[in-house]
Design a protein around this motif. Sequence first.
Motif, PDB file in Angstrom:
ATOM      1  N   GLY A  43       0.838  -1.215  -0.126  1.00 32.78           N
ATOM      2  CA  GLY A  43      -0.078   0.020  -0.133  1.00 32.78           C
ATOM      3  C   GLY A  43       0.923   1.227   0.014  1.00 32.78           C
ATOM      4  O   GLY A  43       0.130   2.399  -0.150  1.00 32.78           O
ATOM      5  N   PHE A  44       2.037   1.103   0.125  1.00 34.28           N
ATOM      6  CA  PHE A  44       3.087   2.291   0.176  1.00 34.28           C
ATOM      7  C   PHE A  44       3.828   2.325  -1.355  1.00 34.28           C
ATOM      8  O   PHE A  44       3.911   1.498  -2.165  1.00 34.28           O
ATOM      9  CB  PHE A  44       4.226   2.018   0.944  1.00 34.28           C
ATOM     10  CG  PHE A  44       3.961   2.173   2.345  1.00 34.28           C
ATOM     11  CD1 PHE A  44       3.750   3.167   3.005  1.00 34.28           C
ATOM     12  CD2 PHE A  44       3.689   0.952   3.180  1.00 34.28           C
ATOM     13  CE1 PHE A  44       3.267   3.511   4.431  1.00 34.28           C
ATOM     14  CE2 PHE A  44       3.316   1.029   4.393  1.00 34.28           C
ATOM     15  CZ  PHE A  44       3.081   2.586   5.069  1.00 34.28           C
ATOM     16  N   SER A  45       3.969   3.635  -1.659  1.00 35.98           N
ATOM     17  CA  SER A  45       4.764   3.921  -2.885  1.00 35.98           C
ATOM     18  C   SER A  45       5.953   4.780  -2.585  1.00 35.98           C
ATOM     19  O   SER A  45       6.083   5.687  -1.774  1.00 35.98           O
ATOM     20  CB  SER A  45       3.956   4.815  -3.845  1.00 35.98           C
ATOM     21  OG  SER A  45       2.653   4.211  -4.198  1.00 35.98           O
ATOM     22  N   PRO A  46       6.975   4.717  -3.393  1.00 42.66           N
ATOM     23  CA  PRO A  46       8.328   5.273  -3.233  1.00 42.66           C
ATOM     24  C   PRO A  46       8.001   6.871  -3.440  1.00 42.66           C
ATOM     25  O   PRO A  46       7.067   7.351  -4.141  1.00 42.66           O
ATOM     26  CB  PRO A  46       9.383   4.851  -4.095  1.00 42.66           C
ATOM     27  CG  PRO A  46       8.533   4.220  -5.334  1.00 42.66           C
ATOM     28  CD  PRO A  46       7.092   3.785  -4.698  1.00 42.66           C
ATOM     29  N   ILE A  47       9.025   7.620  -2.653  1.00 41.51           N
ATOM     30  CA  ILE A  47       8.702   9.134  -3.187  1.00 41.51           C
ATOM     31  C   ILE A  47       9.636   9.335  -4.042  1.00 41.51           C
ATOM     32  O   ILE A  47      11.044   9.501  -3.894  1.00 41.51           O
ATOM     33  CB  ILE A  47       9.168   9.848  -1.742  1.00 41.51           C
ATOM     34  CG1 ILE A  47       7.966   9.375  -0.746  1.00 41.51           C
ATOM     35  CG2 ILE A  47       9.019  11.329  -1.920  1.00 41.51           C
ATOM     36  CD1 ILE A  47       8.388   9.767   0.727  1.00 41.51           C
ATOM     37  N   ALA A  48       9.402  10.242  -5.221  1.00 44.68           N
ATOM     38  CA  ALA A  48      10.144  10.309  -6.229  1.00 44.68           C
ATOM     39  C   ALA A  48      10.798  11.717  -5.892  1.00 44.68           C
ATOM     40  O   ALA A  48      10.009  12.868  -5.483  1.00 44.68           O
ATOM     41  CB  ALA A  48       9.412  10.514  -7.653  1.00 44.68           C
TER      42      ALA A  48
END
Length: 77
Positions: A43-48
């Motif tokens: 449910g998490f996404s990396p921070i670009a």
Amino acid sequence: MSEVIITPNKPIAIELEPGTYYRCACGKSTNQPFCSGAHHGTGFSPIAFEVKEKKVVHLCNCGKSAHAPYCDGSHNK
């Protein structure tokens, strides 16, 4: 959503070359502080974020910064 794995409460100081980077947001990356794809299914996404010139950046390592992926001193509060 899975829980974030919190690491020590101090920023990560790292010198980066110009380019686009992806800060791990789930805490499970094998390539900390950067994303390795281990977040799939959490449910998490990396921070670009983009670095325009070679410099030292201070990346948040407590998960509380209002300016993620950069440290804003929230770990001291």
